[in-house]
Scaffold this motif. Structure first.
Motif, PDB file in Angstrom:
ATOM      1  N   UNK A  85     -47.606 -65.360  10.440  1.00  0.00           N
ATOM      2  CA  UNK A  85     -47.850 -65.407   8.997  1.00  0.00           C
ATOM      3  C   UNK A  85     -49.232 -64.895   8.645  1.00  0.00           C
ATOM      4  N   UNK A  86     -50.233 -65.361   9.384  1.00  0.00           N
ATOM      5  CA  UNK A  86     -51.604 -64.925   9.121  1.00  0.00           C
ATOM      6  C   UNK A  86     -51.741 -63.426   9.359  1.00  0.00           C
ATOM      7  N   UNK A  87     -51.173 -62.947  10.449  1.00  0.00           N
ATOM      8  CA  UNK A  87     -51.286 -61.538  10.796  1.00  0.00           C
ATOM      9  C   UNK A  87     -50.707 -60.666   9.679  1.00  0.00           C
ATOM     10  N   UNK A  88     -49.497 -61.038   9.231  1.00  0.00           N
ATOM     11  CA  UNK A  88     -48.846 -60.236   8.179  1.00  0.00           C
ATOM     12  C   UNK A  88     -49.653 -60.289   6.890  1.00  0.00           C
ATOM     13  N   UNK A  89     -50.095 -61.493   6.503  1.00  0.00           N
ATOM     14  CA  UNK A  89     -50.815 -61.540   5.219  1.00  0.00           C
ATOM     15  C   UNK A  89     -52.182 -60.875   5.304  1.00  0.00           C
ATOM     16  N   UNK A  90     -52.775 -60.884   6.485  1.00  0.00           N
ATOM     17  CA  UNK A  90     -54.095 -60.252   6.614  1.00  0.00           C
ATOM     18  C   UNK A  90     -53.988 -58.736   6.695  1.00  0.00           C
ATOM     19  N   UNK A  91     -53.049 -58.254   7.493  1.00  0.00           N
ATOM     20  CA  UNK A  91     -53.018 -56.832   7.836  1.00  0.00           C
ATOM     21  C   UNK A  91     -52.052 -56.024   6.975  1.00  0.00           C
ATOM     22  N   UNK A  92     -51.035 -56.672   6.405  1.00  0.00           N
ATOM     23  CA  UNK A  92     -49.998 -55.894   5.730  1.00  0.00           C
ATOM     24  C   UNK A  92     -50.031 -56.016   4.206  1.00  0.00           C
ATOM     25  N   UNK A  93     -51.017 -56.722   3.646  1.00  0.00           N
ATOM     26  CA  UNK A  93     -51.129 -56.871   2.192  1.00  0.00           C
ATOM     27  C   UNK A  93     -51.938 -55.688   1.654  1.00  0.00           C
ATOM     28  N   UNK A  94     -51.384 -54.983   0.679  1.00  0.00           N
ATOM     29  CA  UNK A  94     -51.986 -53.723   0.228  1.00  0.00           C
ATOM     30  C   UNK A  94     -53.460 -53.860  -0.194  1.00  0.00           C
ATOM     31  N   UNK A  95     -53.840 -54.868  -0.996  1.00  0.00           N
ATOM     32  CA  UNK A  95     -55.264 -54.984  -1.332  1.00  0.00           C
ATOM     33  C   UNK A  95     -56.160 -55.130  -0.098  1.00  0.00           C
TER      34      UNK A  95
END
Lengths: 220, 150, 363
Positions: A85-95
């Motif tokens: 979850x952390x990885x996706x929200x950190x690395x894959x969020x456009x902003x």
């Protein structure tokens, strides 16, 4: 009277500069120090290669050991939930990707925000479950130090504030965005001096374990 | 004047931007609920369309969907106002313009008849006086007429 | 000068029917962004509304706010309201000049003591009064003097509301907002660079209609206009949620009307009514015309990072910071490594050899 915007501008300029400087100096210093320490020369005759098993272990250790899973299924599952979850929200969020692009000059495609949103929720649940385990389990209670509480809080806050900011649940928005940025900066400052360093060192140590086993001819 | 452009070029632009609209459907739902309320309880509703954040083509699409019904009226007061019944009875489009033909308000009214179409009490009192004067003048004419009034 | 007649009386004198008056009230409600259910209350209030005197002071400004306002009115509902407001001093619009102009201001202040509305555009320099003066009077002095007997103050534009462009780093004139100086009067901030014309008139209409100031947010902006962010009301919002972004101003995404976040749109942090009120008689607004929001209605928007950088991008140039920090990290790491080697070396040197004889001796 202009506080929230002043605060946001401060977190996006001065505070970010300070945090990034401490983070980069700290991480590189510690990695350089660890690598430069080296290991004693092993005089025993090598029974296998080091590189292959080392690289393999970096990945193979990501699969949980069945025995561990049977004994502590919750720890394993929540650990995965949180880290993915952390990885996706950190690395894959456009902003976030835009921030990396502005800093390092390159970026990558992001994921649709509902997916990132779900990932953030997973991470939050994972962290809360971890906390609950830490509080309820007598063994965990004994081995928990101040640093563990600190690191848990510093990791939890950026995801929580990020979630609140994305869903615009705090008014005015500049305030919650500023709090989000500030919480990440706190995390970055503490990062090199706490167990958070495992983000980088985990791969070093896995490689080393694999390489040692390989050299001894032991399955890694 | 965008207001007129929107109207005259409704279909091509709205087709091209079909995927963009997200305000038409909720608005139609709101109208439908309001009509239900009108039928069941007699309570009328007015929706100010200038408070809706329309995207390009949204307004044209809405007007298109609502269509034209049997009644159309034009009022001439402080500029033009058009009142159009849509193809849904009880749903009216009320479009206010000023004397420079600039839109100053645009509303959907869900009501049996828009308030503005009714004769207003104050105006009727005024008309009563006026009518009295006219009657008086005509009477005098019949009675040989006074030269002052011709 | 302010009149004794109410608005209702003056409209009737102009031969406006009750229908016309209702239409006027409907348009006024729409202008003030109030729900149509408020029309009867507005009609009742407007019937009794008196013509107020307005004094408009322009300080460190570009006249863009006045341009915005005057562009809004060819004869329209705004102008009906303006016909009903006595604009007694506005040094760009008034016919009088020089001493006659200042005399008009003083006369308006004197005759409408405690009742006039003071409108201010532009910031006030505190650095040196000489940066901006009118008729030899410093902006600070004129503001204090005129604000003293005002019923309320409307700070029009981001400069008057928050300091705006003159206050941008390094703020050479020491510019401040109206609310930095005046503390004892109700102040309505109508921010924007320039503000939306119907928002300026909407606020004045509210004061004219109800004789009170509207509900304000924490920046003293009317909630009806500044209650929601550009992002929340944006018709391109679904593209943000789906992760569809224009990468440049002329790519396929831009042509398809995708979200402008990556191109620097500050919509998420900006509160204004552009998405509904729109510009140029309702033609369009920045995001609809393909350009991101600059955040012009927010405090310090000039200092809040590049207009074409995404909101998440730090304001200062971090590539350099990262490079310097990395170099420093390497240097410090090398020093630490040197220290560690030295320790190891000393440990090795201090290491004595113990033979079996030594052990036997000691036992």
């Amino acid at each position: 009277m202009n506080e929230p915007m002043d605060f946001l501008i401060w977190t996006r300029s001065t505070a970010f500069d300070v945090a990034v400087t401490i983070f980069v100096i700290g991480v590189i210093l510690r990695l350089f120090e660890i690598i430069s320490l080296g290991r004693k020369q092993n005089l025993a005759e090598a029974k296998g290669t080091e590189f292959g098993p080392g690289m393999r272990t970096i990945f193979s250790r990501s699969v949980p050991d069945l025995g561990t899973f049977r004994r502590q299924p919750l720890t394993v599952v929540t650990g995965y939930m949180f880290h993915i979850g952390l990885f996706i929200s950190l690395i894959m969020f456009v902003p976030h990707i835009e921030l990396f692009r502005a800093t390092f000059g390159f970026g990558w495609p992001g994921l649709p925000t509902p997916i990132v949103d779900a990932a953030a929720v997973l991470a939050l649940i994972g962290l809360l479950a971890g906390l609950w385990h830490r509080i309820m389990n007598p063994v965990m209670q004994k081995i928990t130090t101040f640093e563990d509480w600190l690191v848990w809080t510093l990791t939890f806050l950026p995801i929580l504030t990020g979630y609140l900011a994305y869903h615009r649940m705090v008014d005015p928005y500049p305030l919650i965005l500023g709090l989000h940025v500030l919480s990440v900066e706190a995390l970055m400052i503490a990062f090199p001096f706490t167990k958070l360093m495992h983000t980088f060192t985990v791969f070093l140590s896995r490689w080393y374990n694999g390489a040692m086993n390989g050299r001894r001819g032991v399955e890694s | 004047m965008s207001v007129f452009d929107n109207k005259s070029s409704e279909s091509p632009s709205s087709c091209g931007l079909a995927g963009m609209s997200h305000n038409t459907l909720p608005l139609l739902n709101e109208v439908s609920h309001a009509l239900k309320r009108l039928v069941r309880t007699g309570e009328s509703t007015i929706i100010d369309l200038r408070a809706i954040p329309f995207g390009p083509g949204d307004e044209a699409r809405l007007i298109n969907l609502l269509g034209k019904g049997e009644v159309q009226a034009t009022l001439d007061t402080l500029g033009k106002t058009t009142v159009t019944e849509t193809r849904f009875a009880g749903v009216w489009l009320v479009d206010h313009y000023n004397s420079e033909d600039e839109r100053i308000a645009f509303q959907i009214e869900i009501i049996d008849i828009p308030e503005l179409l009714r004769a207003q009490t104050e105006d009727m009192y005024e008309s009563l006086d006026l009518l009295g004067e006219v009657v008086e003048v005509e009477k005098q004419k019949l009675n040989g007429g006074s030269p002052a009034i011709q | 000068m302010a009149e004794k007649n109410t608005l209702g009386e003056s409209l009737r004198r102009h031969g406006v029917s009750r229908r016309g008056f209702l239409k006027f009230c409907t348009a006024t409600a729409s202008l003030m962004a109030l729900p149509p259910t408020m029309v009867p209350a507005i009609a009742e209030a407007l019937e009794k509304a008196k013509r107020p005197s307005v004094i408009w002071l322009s300080f460190q400004e570009c006249t863009g706010c006045t341009e915005s306002l005057t562009r809004s009115h060819s004869p329209s509902v705004e102008s009906l309201i303006f016909d009903h407001i006595s604009l007694d001093y506005h040094h760009t619009l008034q016919a009088a000049a020089g001493e006659a102009a200042e005399a008009a201001r003083e006369a308006a202040m004197h005759e409408n003591k405690g009742k006039y509305i003071l409108v201010v555009d532009g910031s006030i320099p505190l650095g040196d009064p000489g940066y901006s003066t009118i008729a030899g009077i410093s902006n600070l002095e004129m503001l204090k003097e005129t604000a003293k007997d005002a019923a309320a103050i409307v700070a029009v534009g981001t400069c008057a509301a928050f300091g705006g462009l003159p206050q941008a780093n390094p703020n050479p004139t020491g510019a401040v907002s109206v609310s930095d100086i005046i503390k004892d009067k109700p102040i309505i901030n109508v921010s924007g660079c320039p503000p939306i014309p119907t928002v300026i008139t909407g606020v004045l209409a509210h004061f004219l209609t109800f004789g009170s100031i509207p509900d304000l947010d924490q920046y003293n902006r009317p909630k009806v206009f500044y209650g929601q962010s550009i992002h929340d009301r944006c018709y391109r919002r679904p593209f943000y949620d789906k992760g569809k972004f224009a990468e440049t101003f002329d790519d396929e995404g831009a042509k398809a009307g995708w979200c402008l976040y990556k191109l620097g749109c500050k919509g998420p942090m900006t509160y204004n009514a552009c998405a509904t009120a729109k510009w140029n008689q309702g033609t369009s607004w920045p995001v609809e015309s393909g350009h991101g929001c600059l955040g012009c209605s927010e405090p310090r928007f000039w200092d809040a990072g590049g207009f074409y950088n995404a909101l998440s991008v730090p304001i200062s140039d971090n590539s350099q910071t990262v490079a310097f920090a990395a170099a420093a990290g390497l240097a410090l790491g090398a020093a630490a490594a040197g220290l560690n080697y030295k320790n190891k070396d000393e440990a090795t040197k201090a290491h004595g050899t113990v033979t079996i004889d030594d052990l036997e001796k000691s036992s």
